[in-house]
Design a protein around this motif. Structure first.
Motif, PDB file in Angstrom:
ATOM      1  N   GLY A  12      37.123  17.329  -1.083  1.00 36.01           N
ATOM      2  CA  GLY A  12      35.409  18.083  -1.145  1.00 36.01           C
ATOM      3  C   GLY A  12      35.281  19.021  -0.625  1.00 36.01           C
ATOM      4  N   ALA A  13      34.542  19.241  -0.908  1.00 41.98           N
ATOM      5  CA  ALA A  13      33.767  20.868  -0.345  1.00 41.98           C
ATOM      6  C   ALA A  13      32.694  21.129   0.137  1.00 41.98           C
ATOM      7  CB  ALA A  13      34.530  21.719  -1.138  1.00 41.98           C
ATOM      8  N   TYR A  14      32.588  22.106   1.100  1.00 36.18           N
ATOM      9  CA  TYR A  14      30.950  22.801   1.751  1.00 36.18           C
ATOM     10  C   TYR A  14      31.519  23.970   1.829  1.00 36.18           C
ATOM     11  CZ  TYR A  14      28.659  17.696   2.260  1.00 36.18           C
ATOM     12  OH  TYR A  14      28.673  16.407   2.853  1.00 36.18           O
ATOM     13  N   ASP A  15      29.624  24.082   0.761  1.00 33.17           N
ATOM     14  CA  ASP A  15      29.682  26.191   0.659  1.00 33.17           C
ATOM     15  C   ASP A  15      29.499  26.555   2.213  1.00 33.17           C
ATOM     16  OD1 ASP A  15      28.842  28.634   0.896  1.00 33.17           O
ATOM     17  OD2 ASP A  15      28.203  28.368  -1.324  1.00 33.17           O
ATOM     18  N   LEU A  16      29.752  27.551   2.904  1.00 31.89           N
ATOM     19  CA  LEU A  16      29.314  27.596   4.198  1.00 31.89           C
ATOM     20  C   LEU A  16      28.516  28.937   3.932  1.00 31.89           C
ATOM     21  CD1 LEU A  16      32.380  26.317   6.568  1.00 31.89           C
ATOM     22  CD2 LEU A  16      30.601  25.035   5.995  1.00 31.89           C
ATOM     23  N   THR A  17      28.314  29.642   3.410  1.00 32.85           N
ATOM     24  CA  THR A  17      27.870  31.105   3.119  1.00 32.85           C
ATOM     25  C   THR A  17      26.770  30.818   4.259  1.00 32.85           C
ATOM     26  OG1 THR A  17      27.753  31.131   0.761  1.00 32.85           O
ATOM     27  CG2 THR A  17      26.129  32.460   1.203  1.00 32.85           C
ATOM     28  N   ASN A  18      25.913  29.934   4.590  1.00 34.30           N
ATOM     29  CA  ASN A  18      25.190  30.024   5.573  1.00 34.30           C
ATOM     30  C   ASN A  18      26.296  28.774   6.408  1.00 34.30           C
ATOM     31  OD1 ASN A  18      23.406  29.275   8.092  1.00 34.30           O
ATOM     32  ND2 ASN A  18      21.281  28.908   6.316  1.00 34.30           N
ATOM     33  N   PRO A  19      26.279  29.191   7.837  1.00 35.84           N
ATOM     34  CA  PRO A  19      27.112  27.734   8.481  1.00 35.84           C
ATOM     35  C   PRO A  19      26.245  26.741   8.837  1.00 35.84           C
ATOM     36  CG  PRO A  19      27.556  30.115   8.428  1.00 35.84           C
ATOM     37  CD  PRO A  19      26.988  30.656   8.574  1.00 35.84           C
ATOM     38  N   ALA A  20      25.104  27.443   9.171  1.00 36.25           N
ATOM     39  CA  ALA A  20      24.680  26.665   9.980  1.00 36.25           C
ATOM     40  C   ALA A  20      23.871  24.971   8.435  1.00 36.25           C
ATOM     41  CB  ALA A  20      23.333  26.893  10.327  1.00 36.25           C
ATOM     42  N   ILE A  21      24.285  25.649   7.358  1.00 39.24           N
ATOM     43  CA  ILE A  21      23.210  24.525   6.371  1.00 39.24           C
ATOM     44  C   ILE A  21      24.830  24.633   5.324  1.00 39.24           C
ATOM     45  CG2 ILE A  21      21.674  24.071   4.664  1.00 39.24           C
ATOM     46  CD1 ILE A  21      19.874  26.225   6.248  1.00 39.24           C
ATOM     47  N   PRO A  22      25.514  23.669   5.832  1.00 42.37           N
ATOM     48  CA  PRO A  22      26.735  23.356   5.416  1.00 42.37           C
ATOM     49  C   PRO A  22      25.953  22.878   3.448  1.00 42.37           C
ATOM     50  CG  PRO A  22      26.501  22.731   6.967  1.00 42.37           C
ATOM     51  CD  PRO A  22      25.702  22.930   7.079  1.00 42.37           C
ATOM     52  N   VAL A  23      26.568  23.691   2.698  1.00 40.20           N
ATOM     53  CA  VAL A  23      25.779  22.907   1.572  1.00 40.20           C
ATOM     54  C   VAL A  23      26.755  22.434   0.244  1.00 40.20           C
ATOM     55  CG1 VAL A  23      24.720  23.253  -1.007  1.00 40.20           C
ATOM     56  CG2 VAL A  23      24.129  24.487   0.999  1.00 40.20           C
ATOM     57  N   LEU A  24      26.529  21.159   0.071  1.00 43.02           N
ATOM     58  CA  LEU A  24      27.495  20.584  -0.600  1.00 43.02           C
ATOM     59  C   LEU A  24      28.422  20.949  -2.463  1.00 43.02           C
ATOM     60  CD1 LEU A  24      29.975  17.574  -0.913  1.00 43.02           C
ATOM     61  CD2 LEU A  24      28.273  16.742  -2.293  1.00 43.02           C
ATOM     62  N   SER A  25      29.195  21.760  -1.935  1.00 47.98           N
ATOM     63  CA  SER A  25      29.967  22.007  -3.613  1.00 47.98           C
ATOM     64  C   SER A  25      30.394  21.742  -3.991  1.00 47.98           C
ATOM     65  CB  SER A  25      30.261  23.697  -3.394  1.00 47.98           C
ATOM     66  OG  SER A  25      31.186  23.346  -1.754  1.00 47.98           O
ATOM     67  N   ILE A  26      31.424  21.157  -3.755  1.00 48.88           N
ATOM     68  CA  ILE A  26      32.189  19.815  -4.685  1.00 48.88           C
ATOM     69  C   ILE A  26      32.628  18.584  -4.058  1.00 48.88           C
ATOM     70  CG2 ILE A  26      34.729  19.812  -5.431  1.00 48.88           C
ATOM     71  CD1 ILE A  26      35.145  22.705  -5.127  1.00 48.88           C
ATOM     72  N   ALA A  27      31.931  17.651  -5.212  1.00 52.57           N
ATOM     73  CA  ALA A  27      31.988  16.210  -4.833  1.00 52.57           C
ATOM     74  C   ALA A  27      32.915  15.352  -4.512  1.00 52.57           C
ATOM     75  CB  ALA A  27      31.202  15.503  -5.693  1.00 52.57           C
ATOM     76  N   GLY A  28      32.894  15.154  -3.169  1.00 46.10           N
ATOM     77  CA  GLY A  28      34.343  14.476  -3.344  1.00 46.10           C
ATOM     78  C   GLY A  28      35.522  13.442  -4.487  1.00 46.10           C
ATOM     79  N   VAL A  29      35.790  13.911  -4.585  1.00 41.80           N
ATOM     80  CA  VAL A  29      37.419  13.498  -5.115  1.00 41.80           C
ATOM     81  C   VAL A  29      38.320  11.859  -4.527  1.00 41.80           C
ATOM     82  CG1 VAL A  29      38.845  14.089  -7.318  1.00 41.80           C
ATOM     83  CG2 VAL A  29      36.588  14.822  -7.367  1.00 41.80           C
ATOM     84  N   ARG A  30      38.502  11.139  -5.042  1.00 47.28           N
ATOM     85  CA  ARG A  30      39.075  10.000  -4.598  1.00 47.28           C
ATOM     86  C   ARG A  30      40.827  10.166  -5.390  1.00 47.28           C
ATOM     87  NH1 ARG A  30      36.683   6.090  -3.358  1.00 47.28           N
ATOM     88  NH2 ARG A  30      35.815   6.422  -1.479  1.00 47.28           N
ATOM     89  N   SER A  31      41.659  10.230  -4.513  1.00 43.12           N
ATOM     90  CA  SER A  31      42.776  10.243  -5.374  1.00 43.12           C
ATOM     91  C   SER A  31      43.917  11.095  -4.400  1.00 43.12           C
ATOM     92  CB  SER A  31      43.289  11.755  -6.326  1.00 43.12           C
ATOM     93  OG  SER A  31      42.654  13.205  -6.557  1.00 43.12           O
ATOM     94  N   GLY A  32      45.720  10.317  -4.722  1.00 40.11           N
ATOM     95  CA  GLY A  32      46.500  10.912  -3.935  1.00 40.11           C
ATOM     96  C   GLY A  32      46.921  10.119  -3.764  1.00 40.11           C
ATOM     97  N   SER A  33      47.369   9.984  -2.422  1.00 36.14           N
ATOM     98  CA  SER A  33      48.345   8.640  -1.789  1.00 36.14           C
ATOM     99  C   SER A  33      47.683   9.542   0.636  1.00 36.14           C
ATOM    100  CB  SER A  33      49.825   8.836  -0.850  1.00 36.14           C
ATOM    101  OG  SER A  33      50.014   8.638  -2.411  1.00 36.14           O
ATOM    102  N   LEU A  34      47.419   8.747   1.772  1.00 34.44           N
ATOM    103  CA  LEU A  34      46.567   8.524   2.011  1.00 34.44           C
ATOM    104  C   LEU A  34      47.707   9.803   2.699  1.00 34.44           C
ATOM    105  CD1 LEU A  34      46.903   4.977   3.792  1.00 34.44           C
ATOM    106  CD2 LEU A  34      45.238   6.807   3.419  1.00 34.44           C
ATOM    107  N   SER A  35      46.973  11.189   3.324  1.00 30.42           N
ATOM    108  CA  SER A  35      47.350  12.213   4.541  1.00 30.42           C
ATOM    109  C   SER A  35      47.362  12.534   5.352  1.00 30.42           C
ATOM    110  CB  SER A  35      47.475  13.617   3.546  1.00 30.42           C
ATOM    111  OG  SER A  35      45.470  13.424   3.380  1.00 30.42           O
TER     112      SER A  35
END
Length: 233
Positions: free
Chosen positions: A38-61
């Motif tokens: 998944g991903a977070y927007d760090l435009t304001n580094p002190a307040i990360p905002v979820l930008s892409i909800a987590g997706v479960r896929s692929g092998s253990l990494s």
């Protein structure tokens, strides 16, 4: 501590355990033990905002890197490189690699993948969804790799090595320094910080004249089996 936040498993509300992340511009991409990306927007580094909800896929990494419009993860147990979309975090492809890949980094149109037993592999990344294997650098055991300008730094097999990348397909070995069994490596400003698990110390190398490593190595001792590093670039 300015702030802290939980990475949540999709559809459960349960806190997840992120094991790897990479920051590209204002976006933090993460990968968890439960195979969620998944991903977070760090435009304001002190307040990360979820930008892409987590997706479960692929092998253990074991490690991730973002760049060239994609996210890449090494799957050590499955001898493969997993490719995810950097806009949806969905699975795009799985590419076979040499045995036991453990770290990946993006350098322009090339990917470099290190291996527990087989040096570093170079991939053509002109098509981010389909990396194409080019060749292997026979550096033996390599645990982590890090780019600085036009240089590739690698740690593994009780050593810390530097390769020049004036020709990205044919890196030239510049220097190798003994350093115990390294666990991680980080670069900030004009310094390289290799972290040793067995010696339990943090090495500090000053880059006086790129790409040479000076002979002086300062160490900070008394760590208890360190495994990872994070710092401010």
């Amino acid at each position: 501590v300015i702030t802290s936040f939980n990475i949540v498993q999709p559809g459960t509300g349960w806190a997840d355990n992120p094991i790897w992340f990479d920051i590209n511009g204002n976006t933090l991409f993460y990968r968890t033990q439960t195979r969620v990306t998944g991903a977070y927007d760090l435009t304001n580094p002190a307040i990360p905002v979820l930008s892409i909800a987590g997706v479960r896929s692929g092998s253990l990494s074991e490690n991730i890197a973002s760049g060239n419009n994609a996210i890449y993860a090494t799957a050590n147990a499955f001898d493969s490189l997993i490719v995810f979309s950097n806009t949806s975090c969905g699975l795009l492809n799985t590419v076979a690699t040499a045995p036991r890949p453990n770290c990946v980094t993006v350098y322009g149109n090339y990917l470099y993948v290190s291996h527990d037993v087989n040096g570093v592999s170079i991939f053509d990344n002109s098509n981010p969804q389909l990396p194409v294997y080019i060749k292997n650098l026979p550096l033996g055991v390599v645990n982590r790799i890090q780019f600085i300008d036009t240089n590739l730094f690698s740690i593994g097999n009780n050593s810390f090595s530097t390769c020049g990348l004036d020709d990205p397909i044919n890196p030239s070995l510049i220097n190798t320094t003994n350093f115990g069994l390294p666990a991680d490596i980080y670069y900030s400003k004009n310094f390289i910080y290799p972290l040793s698990n067995t010696n339990k110390n943090l090495g500090i190398f000053e880059i006086i004249s790129t790409p040479k490593i000076p002979p002086t190595n300062f160490t900070l001792n008394n760590f208890t089996r360190p495994v990872s590093l994070l710092g401010d670039y």
